[in-house]
Design a protein around this motif. Structure first.
Motif, mmCIF file in Angstrom:
data_model
loop_
_atom_site.group_PDB
_atom_site.id
_atom_site.type_symbol
_atom_site.label_atom_id
_atom_site.label_comp_id
_atom_site.label_asym_id
_atom_site.label_seq_id
_atom_site.Cartn_x
_atom_site.Cartn_y
_atom_site.Cartn_z
ATOM 1 N N MET A 1 0.841 -1.177 0.000
ATOM 2 C CA MET A 1 0.000 0.000 0.000
ATOM 3 C C MET A 1 0.888 1.243 0.000
ATOM 4 O O MET A 1 1.889 1.296 0.693
ATOM 5 C CB MET A 1 -0.898 0.007 1.225
ATOM 6 N N ILE A 2 0.482 2.201 -0.748
ATOM 7 C CA ILE A 2 1.192 3.479 -0.788
ATOM 8 C C ILE A 2 0.571 4.367 0.295
ATOM 9 O O ILE A 2 -0.616 4.697 0.225
ATOM 10 C CB ILE A 2 1.069 4.133 -2.179
ATOM 11 N N PRO A 3 1.364 4.737 1.314
ATOM 12 C CA PRO A 3 0.806 5.449 2.473
ATOM 13 C C PRO A 3 -0.018 6.685 2.138
ATOM 14 O O PRO A 3 -1.081 6.889 2.726
ATOM 15 C CB PRO A 3 2.044 5.810 3.294
ATOM 16 N N ARG A 4 0.422 7.494 1.211
ATOM 17 C CA ARG A 4 -0.316 8.742 0.956
ATOM 18 C C ARG A 4 -1.685 8.500 0.338
ATOM 19 O O ARG A 4 -2.539 9.372 0.349
ATOM 20 C CB ARG A 4 0.520 9.697 0.116
ATOM 21 N N TYR A 5 -1.918 7.329 -0.229
ATOM 22 C CA TYR A 5 -3.213 7.005 -0.829
ATOM 23 C C TYR A 5 -4.046 6.060 0.039
ATOM 24 O O TYR A 5 -5.100 5.615 -0.380
ATOM 25 C CB TYR A 5 -3.020 6.346 -2.200
ATOM 26 N N LEU A 7 -6.180 5.067 3.331
ATOM 27 C CA LEU A 7 -6.942 5.483 4.511
ATOM 28 C C LEU A 7 -6.473 4.648 5.696
ATOM 29 O O LEU A 7 -6.087 3.485 5.531
ATOM 30 C CB LEU A 7 -8.429 5.272 4.278
ATOM 31 N N PRO A 8 -6.514 5.200 6.912
ATOM 32 C CA PRO A 8 -6.043 4.450 8.086
ATOM 33 C C PRO A 8 -6.698 3.073 8.232
ATOM 34 O O PRO A 8 -6.019 2.088 8.531
ATOM 35 C CB PRO A 8 -6.396 5.366 9.264
ATOM 36 N N GLU A 9 -8.004 2.987 8.023
ATOM 37 C CA GLU A 9 -8.689 1.692 8.169
ATOM 38 C C GLU A 9 -8.177 0.686 7.149
ATOM 39 O O GLU A 9 -7.997 -0.488 7.449
ATOM 40 C CB GLU A 9 -10.195 1.874 8.030
ATOM 41 N N MET A 10 -7.968 1.139 5.914
ATOM 42 C CA MET A 10 -7.464 0.263 4.872
ATOM 43 C C MET A 10 -6.027 -0.163 5.196
ATOM 44 O O MET A 10 -5.650 -1.317 5.009
ATOM 45 C CB MET A 10 -7.507 0.958 3.511
ATOM 46 N N GLY A 11 -5.244 0.769 5.690
ATOM 47 C CA GLY A 11 -3.857 0.472 6.057
ATOM 48 C C GLY A 11 -3.769 -0.596 7.128
ATOM 49 O O GLY A 11 -2.931 -1.499 7.053
ATOM 50 N N TRP A 14 -4.576 -4.084 5.649
ATOM 51 C CA TRP A 14 -3.529 -4.651 4.810
ATOM 52 C C TRP A 14 -2.167 -4.695 5.511
ATOM 53 O O TRP A 14 -1.164 -5.020 4.882
ATOM 54 C CB TRP A 14 -3.436 -3.878 3.501
ATOM 55 N N SER A 15 -2.130 -4.420 6.787
ATOM 56 C CA SER A 15 -0.857 -4.424 7.512
ATOM 57 C C SER A 15 -0.353 -5.846 7.723
ATOM 58 O O SER A 15 -1.123 -6.820 7.709
ATOM 59 C CB SER A 15 -1.027 -3.750 8.876
ATOM 60 N N ASP A 16 0.955 -5.964 7.929
ATOM 61 C CA ASP A 16 1.544 -7.276 8.234
ATOM 62 C C ASP A 16 0.973 -7.832 9.532
ATOM 63 O O ASP A 16 0.747 -9.037 9.650
ATOM 64 C CB ASP A 16 3.063 -7.177 8.335
ATOM 65 N N GLU A 17 0.736 -6.971 10.504
ATOM 66 C CA GLU A 17 0.180 -7.416 11.780
ATOM 67 C C GLU A 17 -1.168 -8.103 11.565
ATOM 68 O O GLU A 17 -1.417 -9.186 12.109
ATOM 69 C CB GLU A 17 0.010 -6.248 12.758
ATOM 70 N N HIS A 18 -2.028 -7.471 10.791
ATOM 71 C CA HIS A 18 -3.354 -8.034 10.549
ATOM 72 C C HIS A 18 -3.260 -9.319 9.736
ATOM 73 O O HIS A 18 -3.921 -10.317 10.041
ATOM 74 C CB HIS A 18 -4.245 -7.007 9.843
#
Length: 91
Positions: A1-5, A7-11, A14-18
């Motif tokens: 994911m490209i951080p600037r595009y 949204l926090p919920e989407m991030g 798609w995080s490694d933690e999740h």
């Protein structure tokens, strides 16, 4: 994911933690089903649940060496659960 595009919920989704937590949840559900079928000892399931931990940084380090995400994940879990690790990703 490209951080600037992202949204926090989407991030977070798609995080490694999740991703690793979902992988762990699936492994535990499979173990539960296998224990119900008598393929895995119920004690193994109890002990794995009690001992299992996920350290994202350690999984990433192992993945760099193994070059395989699932192998790195399972080996990391095995480190925490001891001899019961043989039932992880069983069958």
């Amino acid at each position: 994911m490209i951080p600037r595009y992202t949204l926090p919920e989407m991030g977070r989704l798609w995080s490694d933690e999740h991703r690793l937590q979902v992988m762990l949840d699936v492994e535990l559900l499979v173990l539960e089903a296998q224990a119900k079928l008598g393929l895995v000892p119920a004690k193994a399931l109890r002990e794995i649940r009690k001992r299992v931990r996920v350290d994202v940084a350690r999984v990433q380090q192992r993945e760099a060496a193994t070059r395989h995400d699932v192998i790195a994940f399972i080996e990391h879990l095995e480190d925490h659960v001891g001899p019961y690790g043989r039932y992880l990703h069983f069958g």
